[in-house]
Design an enzyme around this catalytic site. Sequence first.
Site, short mmCIF file in Angstrom:
data_model
loop_
_atom_site.label_atom_id
_atom_site.label_comp_id
_atom_site.label_asym_id
_atom_site.label_seq_id
_atom_site.Cartn_x
_atom_site.Cartn_y
_atom_site.Cartn_z
N LYS A 34 -6.89 -22.21 -36.26
CA LYS A 34 -6.80 -23.11 -37.41
C LYS A 34 -6.36 -24.47 -36.88
O LYS A 34 -5.17 -24.69 -36.59
CB LYS A 34 -5.80 -22.59 -38.44
CG LYS A 34 -5.70 -23.42 -39.71
CD LYS A 34 -6.91 -23.22 -40.62
CE LYS A 34 -6.72 -23.97 -41.94
NZ LYS A 34 -7.84 -23.74 -42.87
N ASP A 47 -3.13 -20.03 -43.41
CA ASP A 47 -4.40 -19.31 -43.37
C ASP A 47 -4.49 -18.36 -42.18
O ASP A 47 -5.05 -17.27 -42.29
CB ASP A 47 -5.56 -20.31 -43.33
CG ASP A 47 -5.71 -21.08 -44.63
OD1 ASP A 47 -5.18 -20.62 -45.66
OD2 ASP A 47 -6.34 -22.15 -44.61
N SER A 177 -17.21 -15.72 -52.59
CA SER A 177 -16.63 -14.92 -53.68
C SER A 177 -17.73 -14.63 -54.70
O SER A 177 -18.04 -15.46 -55.54
CB SER A 177 -15.47 -15.69 -54.34
OG SER A 177 -14.91 -14.95 -55.39
#
Length: 250
Positions: A34, A47, A177
Site C-alpha cells: 500500500k 487497508d 461489489s
Amino acid sequence: MTVLFVTGTGTEVGKTAVTAAVAAVATGSVAVLKPGQTGVAPGEPGDAAEVLRLAARPDRPVTVRELARYPEPLAPDTAARRSGLPPVAPEQVADAVAELAADHDLVLVEGAGGLLVRYDEQGRTFADLALATAERVPGVEVLLVASAGLGTLNTTALTAEALRARGLPLAGVVVGSWPDAADLASCCNLADLPLVADAPLLGALPAGATGEGGEPFRALAHAALAPSLGGDWDAAAFTRTHAVPAPGTP
C-alpha cells in the site's frame, strides 16, 4: 502476472476486497504493498491490515507493507501536504516492489481512489507509480476494480483509455461489489464492461464479501474470480444468468 497494480474507477468500489481476494487464492507466495494510506491515524489498522485479516493462511503467510500514511481521508498528495509529511515518490514504490518481487511470486500494489489520483506536488499519479515500477520489474499489469451500476461504463472507459495512452497493460476488470438484488443497469453492464474496457471481465465479488476472513473468504474469492486470477468464476455463465430480456422479447 507477477506484479499487479490494483486501481479503481473511484473510491469505495471494493479495491481492498479485490486485492485480498486475489491474495487469498494465489497459489504462490504473495506480497501486498500500500504506497499511501490515507484517513488512518498512527496505530490504526489500514487497508494492508484488512487484506491480511481476509487473506492470510497458516500454510502461506501474506506479506503486507505500507510506505506512508496520512491521517486525513484525502488524495495522497493533498493529505501529505496538509499533514506536513513527505509524499510517496514513484521511485520509492519501484524500489519496494522490486524488493518484494525478489522473494514473492505475486506482488499486489493497491492504490488510493482511481488511476490518476495524485501522489505528490509534481502531479505524479498511481499510473506513474506503475510506470516507474515497470521500468524496474517485468510483468507489471493493472487490474481495474469497477462498481456494478449506472455510471460505471464511463469511468471504466476513461480509465482504460488513460492506461492505453501510457502503455500500461490492463489485465481485466473486476466488479468490486455485486449487489444482492442487481438492477437493470448492473445486469447490462456485465456485457458492456469488457467492451468499453477492451479487456476481460475477471470477476464479481458479492456485496458483503469482507464479513469473514480466512477459509470462508478464500472459498468466496475462488468462486468470484476468473481462472487467470486463481479462481473458477465463469464470466460468460455469470453474464447469462443475470441477462435481462430486451422489451418486447418473447
